[in-house]
Design an enzyme around this catalytic site. Structure first.
Site, PDB file in Angstrom:
ATOM      1  N   GLY A 255       0.802  -1.090   0.014  1.00  0.00           N
ATOM      2  CA  GLY A 255       0.001   0.037  -0.074  1.00  0.00           C
ATOM      3  C   GLY A 255       0.906   1.130   0.168  1.00  0.00           C
ATOM      4  O   GLY A 255       2.084   1.275   0.228  1.00  0.00           O
ATOM      5  N   THR A 256       0.325   2.300  -0.390  1.00  0.00           N
ATOM      6  CA  THR A 256       1.110   3.506  -0.413  1.00  0.00           C
ATOM      7  C   THR A 256      -0.122   4.587   0.476  1.00  0.00           C
ATOM      8  O   THR A 256      -1.139   4.270   0.415  1.00  0.00           O
ATOM      9  CB  THR A 256       1.309   3.984  -1.710  1.00  0.00           C
ATOM     10  OG1 THR A 256       0.101   4.381  -2.467  1.00  0.00           O
ATOM     11  CG2 THR A 256       2.122   3.054  -2.497  1.00  0.00           C
TER      12      THR A 256
ATOM     13  N   PHE B 160       2.337   9.723   3.078  1.00  0.00           N
ATOM     14  CA  PHE B 160       3.783   9.870   3.703  1.00  0.00           C
ATOM     15  C   PHE B 160       4.565   8.704   3.182  1.00  0.00           C
ATOM     16  O   PHE B 160       5.797   8.672   3.803  1.00  0.00           O
ATOM     17  CB  PHE B 160       3.544  10.042   5.127  1.00  0.00           C
ATOM     18  CG  PHE B 160       2.665  11.049   5.493  1.00  0.00           C
ATOM     19  CD1 PHE B 160       2.438  12.517   4.970  1.00  0.00           C
ATOM     20  CD2 PHE B 160       1.528  10.867   6.353  1.00  0.00           C
ATOM     21  CE1 PHE B 160       1.598  13.157   5.257  1.00  0.00           C
ATOM     22  CE2 PHE B 160       0.465  11.763   6.726  1.00  0.00           C
ATOM     23  CZ  PHE B 160       0.472  12.787   6.194  1.00  0.00           C
ATOM     24  N   GLY B 161       4.352   7.691   2.647  1.00  0.00           N
ATOM     25  CA  GLY B 161       5.155   6.589   2.619  1.00  0.00           C
ATOM     26  C   GLY B 161       4.547   5.290   1.964  1.00  0.00           C
ATOM     27  O   GLY B 161       3.481   5.743   1.173  1.00  0.00           O
TER      28      GLY B 161
ATOM     29  N   ASP C 197      -7.546   9.057  13.434  1.00  0.00           N
ATOM     30  CA  ASP C 197      -7.584   8.731  11.967  1.00  0.00           C
ATOM     31  C   ASP C 197      -8.337   7.406  11.673  1.00  0.00           C
ATOM     32  O   ASP C 197      -8.044   6.510  10.788  1.00  0.00           O
ATOM     33  CB  ASP C 197      -6.168   8.517  11.225  1.00  0.00           C
ATOM     34  CG  ASP C 197      -6.294   8.996   9.850  1.00  0.00           C
ATOM     35  OD1 ASP C 197      -7.346   9.157   9.204  1.00  0.00           O
ATOM     36  OD2 ASP C 197      -5.139   8.551   8.987  1.00  0.00           O
TER      37      ASP C 197
ATOM     38  N   LYS D 101     -10.814   5.118  10.196  1.00  0.00           N
ATOM     39  CA  LYS D 101     -11.529   4.902   8.636  1.00  0.00           C
ATOM     40  C   LYS D 101     -11.321   3.444   8.358  1.00  0.00           C
ATOM     41  O   LYS D 101     -10.392   2.963   8.572  1.00  0.00           O
ATOM     42  CB  LYS D 101     -11.043   5.971   7.791  1.00  0.00           C
ATOM     43  CG  LYS D 101      -9.543   5.765   7.543  1.00  0.00           C
ATOM     44  CD  LYS D 101      -8.860   6.831   6.640  1.00  0.00           C
ATOM     45  CE  LYS D 101      -7.582   7.053   6.346  1.00  0.00           C
ATOM     46  NZ  LYS D 101      -7.075   7.925   5.507  1.00  0.00           N
TER      47      LYS D 101
ATOM     48  N   ASN E 125      -8.016   2.130   7.361  1.00  0.00           N
ATOM     49  CA  ASN E 125      -6.795   1.801   8.345  1.00  0.00           C
ATOM     50  C   ASN E 125      -7.258   0.617   9.334  1.00  0.00           C
ATOM     51  O   ASN E 125      -6.605   0.470  10.284  1.00  0.00           O
ATOM     52  CB  ASN E 125      -6.686   3.078   9.276  1.00  0.00           C
ATOM     53  CG  ASN E 125      -6.164   4.162   8.571  1.00  0.00           C
ATOM     54  OD1 ASN E 125      -5.317   3.823   7.449  1.00  0.00           O
ATOM     55  ND2 ASN E 125      -5.988   5.356   9.227  1.00  0.00           N
TER      56      ASN E 125
ATOM     57  N   ASP F 253      -1.645   2.339  11.083  1.00  0.00           N
ATOM     58  CA  ASP F 253      -1.374   3.631  10.805  1.00  0.00           C
ATOM     59  C   ASP F 253      -1.527   4.520  11.913  1.00  0.00           C
ATOM     60  O   ASP F 253      -2.556   5.250  12.008  1.00  0.00           O
ATOM     61  CB  ASP F 253      -2.410   4.123   9.707  1.00  0.00           C
ATOM     62  CG  ASP F 253      -1.798   5.585   8.934  1.00  0.00           C
ATOM     63  OD1 ASP F 253      -0.837   5.988   9.529  1.00  0.00           O
ATOM     64  OD2 ASP F 253      -2.264   5.996   8.048  1.00  0.00           O
TER      65      ASP F 253
ATOM     66  N   THR G 135      -9.034  12.675   8.391  1.00  0.00           N
ATOM     67  CA  THR G 135      -9.410  12.426   7.020  1.00  0.00           C
ATOM     68  C   THR G 135     -10.856  13.129   6.949  1.00  0.00           C
ATOM     69  O   THR G 135     -11.623  12.869   7.742  1.00  0.00           O
ATOM     70  CB  THR G 135      -9.547  10.819   6.711  1.00  0.00           C
ATOM     71  OG1 THR G 135      -8.182  10.241   6.773  1.00  0.00           O
ATOM     72  CG2 THR G 135     -10.098  10.636   5.284  1.00  0.00           C
TER      73      THR G 135
END
Ligand SMILES: Nc1ncnc2c1ncn2[C@@H]1O[C@H](COP(=O)(O)OP(=O)(O)OP(=O)(O)O)[C@@H](O)[C@H]1O
Length: 512
Positions: free
Chosen positions: A209-210, A213-214, A325, A327, A330, A343, A360
């Site tokens: 996954g992307t 930030f990374g 965060d 969602k 995640n 995350d 988000t």
């Protein structure tokens, strides 16, 4: 800067028909700041033409041309959405369900200095919000649900066995002291004895996954041959995007938590250009993918996932950590279908209040948008958004235009689908309230108010914590290292492992 260059693989399956990523702009293509100026938020950016203000990510309402959007079989355990509780057809079958591109994967973002306060933008737009009024208008049509499935529902034919009424509704008082029902000290002590990891311990495999930030790789240990996940953050990007503090927070918090429903971190290290975080590989893929494929979850399926998330949040809050965060993107599913929250990029130790505008957009609590100081209650708001999204297939507030989205969140008007169970609506009203003195989770009894709400009736949270309740969907995993539940992403030929050349940022990440 070549993080996303030199692509060697096919376009990601979560790309639109131009091959551009829907959920976020690749870091390498960002201009100097990922954040819009106030004027670009208000008037649109001249550089981006008709693009939506990109505070975080854009929805892409274009229909899918994703070649393999139908490749994966329906999750074995979820009730096909075309069947009602009696097995009668009621809509598109799983197999014909297109990936929902109206709600692509979302990325999180942050504004660390508060100078682009959305609330001040709201004032600039003369959007006045009367909070007393909000509560009264947050209604809508409530029609008794046609689908009254609960944990005790008739959805007990395989593979929904967990829905059988094997557990009586608990009459015991619900324990609000988290430490008395779960003790993480064994995990944390064991972690202290782990040897320091290094890049050469691992063979680096495909991208899982992307994010903003990374990039996260599947890796295999050269020591024990087992597979893990390795998040790689490019230091220069972390600095440019003003994520130094958040990244250090992520490391420290990951190392200080141990819980069945939180990702388990094995260690961190760095080279001259990158930071590495090694954690368990969670093979079942994202809850997001399961949700988009099934469109929405039956009541009892949503309840299972919500219950596990609640336990994880309760644990984090017991350590004064706010997650910030939540969602479906995640939430990963392990081999047995249980949740793992990943995350921790925005997780923070917050004993009282904090101010950073981050998260988000769909999941932001009103107090965050307003740039008020806020605390753990934002996670309970997000739990409400998550439960709503699982039940409806879309979040309670959404708009391609983030300013309009924030207006909607502040206005607090929620549409209640007729198929929502009345008890679900009742709980959601108590979570999705801007009034912090009324929001469940934030009151004197804490999370116990949520646990003992009628929507959760019949859920034994001690059994849930012990993973004694069977998950509604058990991913089909073909051995350790099977990454078939993850989308394919373009690979990078970024060099990892260079040391001793030039690292202007080492002082910023001393703990890695
Ligand atoms: N432990 C893991 N096991 C399997 N896949 C993982 C793991 N950790 C992350 N991933 C995959 O990589 C993706 C990106 O990871 P993560 O959310 O940690 O990155 P990020 O850069 O912080 O993303 P975001 O922009 O959402 O903040 C996840 O959505 C998930 O699909």
């Amino acid at each position: 800067m070549a993080l996303f260059n030199n692509l060697t693989d096919k376009a990601p399956t979560n790309s639109n028909n131009n091959g551009t990523k829907k959920e976020s702009t690749p870091l390498s293509s960002c201009s100097s700041s990922p954040f819009p100026s106030v004027s670009s938020l208000l008037h649109g950016s001249p550089a981006t033409g008709s693009q939506q203000p990109n505070l975080v990510s854009n929805y892409n309402p274009k229909p899918s041309t994703t070649p393999n959007s139908l490749e994966l079989p329906p999750p074995a355990g979820c009730i096909p959405m075309n069947l009602d509780s009696s097995g009668n057809k009621r809509g598109m079958p799983w197999q014909e369900q297109e990936r929902d591109n109206k709600h692509p994967r979302r990325s999180a973002d942050t504004i660390t200095n508060g100078q682009y306060s959305t609330w001040s933008i709201m004032h600039a737009l003369s959007v006045c919000v009367d909070f007393a009024h909000q509560v009264s208008v947050s209604g809508g049509q409530v029609t008794p649900s046609q689908s009254t499935s609960t944990l005790n529902s008739q959805h007990s034919t395989k593979p929904m066995d967990y829905a059988k009424p094997t557990h009586q509704p608990s009459s015991k008082p619900i324990n609000t002291s988290y430490t008395s029902i779960y003790n993480d000290q064994v995990i944390l002590q064991h972690r202290q004895n782990r040897p320091q990891l290094k890049l050469s311990d691992f063979h680096i495999m495909r991208t899982l996954g992307t994010g903003s930030f990374g990039r996260v790789h599947l890796i295999q240990s050269r020591v024990n041959a087992r597979h893990y996940a390795m998040k790689v953050l490019k230091k220069s990007e972390v600095v440019r995007l003003k994520q130094v503090e958040h990244t250090n927070n992520e490391k420290h918090i990951l190392e200080s938590v141990g819980h069945p429903y939180l990702i388990n971190c094995w260690g961190t290290f760095q080279d001259d250009s990158h930071l590495f975080i090694v954690s368990d590989f969670v093979a079942g893929g994202e809850l997001f993918s399961v949700l988009r494929r099934s469109h929405r979850f039956p009541d009892h399926v949503a309840k299972f996932y919500a219950g596990e998330v609640l336990l994880a949040l309760e644990y984090l809050h017991s350590k004064d950590i706010v997650y910030r965060d939540l969602k479906p993107e995640n939430l990963l599913l392990d081999n047995q279908g249980h949740i793992k929250i990943i995350d921790f990029g925005f997780a923070k130790y917050v004993p009282d209040i904090t101010w950073t505008l981050c998260g988000t957009p769909d999941y932001l609590a009103p107090e965050v948008i307003q740039s008020k100081g806020y605390g753990k209650a934002v996670d309970w708001w997000s739990l409400g958004v998550l439960i709503y999204e699982m039940l409806a297939g879309q979040p309670p507030f959404y708009d391609d235009d983030h300013l309009k989205l924030y207006e909607k969140i502040l206005a607090g008007k929620i549409r209640w689908p007729t198929y929502f169970d009345p008890t679900a609506i009742s709980l959601l009203r108590k979570l999705l309230t801007p009034d912090l003195s009324k929001r469940y989770g934030n009151l004197k009894a804490g999370s116990a108010d949520i646990k003992r709400h009628p929507w959760f009736e019949g859920v034994d949270f001690n059994l849930l914590l012990a993973k004694q309740i069977k998950a509604p969907y058990i991913p089909n995993i073909r051995g350790d290292g099977d990454a078939s539940h993850f989308d394919k992403y373009p690979e990078t030929n970024e060099q990892y492992g260079c040391t001793g050349i030039n690292d202007p940022y080492r002082d910023l990440f001393l703990s890695f």
